[in-house]
Design a protein around this motif. Sequence first.
Motif, PDB file in Angstrom:
ATOM      1  N   GLU A  27      26.935  30.192  41.886  1.00  0.00           N
ATOM      2  CA  GLU A  27      26.860  29.253  43.005  1.00  0.00           C
ATOM      3  C   GLU A  27      28.128  29.428  43.835  1.00  0.00           C
ATOM      4  N   PRO A  28      28.018  29.903  45.075  1.00  0.00           N
ATOM      5  CA  PRO A  28      29.229  30.189  45.857  1.00  0.00           C
ATOM      6  C   PRO A  28      30.061  28.947  46.142  1.00  0.00           C
ATOM      7  N   ASN A  29      31.362  29.127  46.105  1.00  0.00           N
ATOM      8  CA  ASN A  29      32.302  28.050  46.426  1.00  0.00           C
ATOM      9  C   ASN A  29      32.921  28.354  47.787  1.00  0.00           C
ATOM     10  N   ASP A  30      32.464  27.643  48.816  1.00  0.00           N
ATOM     11  CA  ASP A  30      32.906  27.927  50.181  1.00  0.00           C
ATOM     12  C   ASP A  30      34.392  27.668  50.378  1.00  0.00           C
ATOM     13  N   LEU A 114      30.656  37.916  46.856  1.00  0.00           N
ATOM     14  CA  LEU A 114      29.686  38.908  46.387  1.00  0.00           C
ATOM     15  C   LEU A 114      28.313  38.273  46.177  1.00  0.00           C
ATOM     16  N   SER A 115      28.296  37.023  45.724  1.00  0.00           N
ATOM     17  CA  SER A 115      27.025  36.325  45.525  1.00  0.00           C
ATOM     18  C   SER A 115      26.325  36.080  46.857  1.00  0.00           C
ATOM     19  N   TYR A 116      27.111  35.773  47.883  1.00  0.00           N
ATOM     20  CA  TYR A 116      26.532  35.605  49.217  1.00  0.00           C
ATOM     21  C   TYR A 116      25.890  36.914  49.691  1.00  0.00           C
ATOM     22  N   LYS A 117      26.601  38.024  49.482  1.00  0.00           N
ATOM     23  CA  LYS A 117      26.073  39.317  49.921  1.00  0.00           C
ATOM     24  C   LYS A 117      24.818  39.694  49.142  1.00  0.00           C
ATOM     25  N   ALA A 118      24.815  39.379  47.841  1.00  0.00           N
ATOM     26  CA  ALA A 118      23.659  39.710  47.024  1.00  0.00           C
ATOM     27  C   ALA A 118      22.438  38.886  47.443  1.00  0.00           C
ATOM     28  N   LEU A 182      39.158  45.246  45.657  1.00  0.00           N
ATOM     29  CA  LEU A 182      38.292  44.410  46.489  1.00  0.00           C
ATOM     30  C   LEU A 182      38.953  43.075  46.805  1.00  0.00           C
ATOM     31  N   ASN A 183      38.818  42.623  48.032  1.00  0.00           N
ATOM     32  CA  ASN A 183      39.308  41.288  48.375  1.00  0.00           C
ATOM     33  C   ASN A 183      38.228  40.537  49.146  1.00  0.00           C
ATOM     34  N   THR A 184      38.356  39.226  49.140  1.00  0.00           N
ATOM     35  CA  THR A 184      37.328  38.360  49.729  1.00  0.00           C
ATOM     36  C   THR A 184      37.141  38.622  51.217  1.00  0.00           C
ATOM     37  N   TYR A 185      38.232  38.845  51.929  1.00  0.00           N
ATOM     38  CA  TYR A 185      38.138  39.053  53.376  1.00  0.00           C
ATOM     39  C   TYR A 185      37.283  40.272  53.704  1.00  0.00           C
TER      40      TYR A 185
END
Length: 206
Positions: A27-30, A114-118, A182-185
């Motif tokens: 579950e993504p954490n914004d 990564l979960s958002y992209k998936a 890898l970084n979030t940005y």
Amino acid sequence: MELEVFDKSGSQTGKKVSLPDSVFGIEPNDHAIYLDVKQFLANQRQGTHKSKERAEIVGSTKKLKKQKGTGTARAGSIKSPVFRGGGRVFGPKPRDYSFKLNKKLKKLARKSALSYKASGSSIAILEDFTLDAPKTKEYASILKSLNFEGKKVLLVLPEADKSIILSVRNLPKSKVTTVDSLNTYDIMNADQLLVFENSIEKFSNF
């Protein structure tokens, strides 16, 4: 989640890889993403901005006019911020914009990205390949065969490969990195993640 593996020509190889749910299915954490991106951008700032205050301006210290009787406000120095060429009030000074975040929060942010992209079908798995020498044209043809032309593509390698890195960096909308870097940005900034097949194994320890 299972994804098809593509080769350099954009064709399906018949193989499938399974993305670990612990990384690509959370579950993504914004807010974690926001803080990590904010830190990344803050760390890029040089912080060398500087303006002169009235004490640093070179100019006469002579009193401009008599204190009273002029009909206007009193003025004691040409270096006052109210005059053109005077110092600046509360101007910027050199500073360090970087700040620290907990490792667990940064890890959560990467997994969330990564979960958002998936979930948005923005991850493609590419069969591993090597280049004998840097060939930007060859990498560009791979993007074209995958219909990624014009998109911001982040290529994720299992480990650094000089020839591939030199081939990718000439394309304005393409970027290359390794799983460890890898970084979030970069994840959130990319329209599409292009992940080498052997990189998936390294995500289990991500």
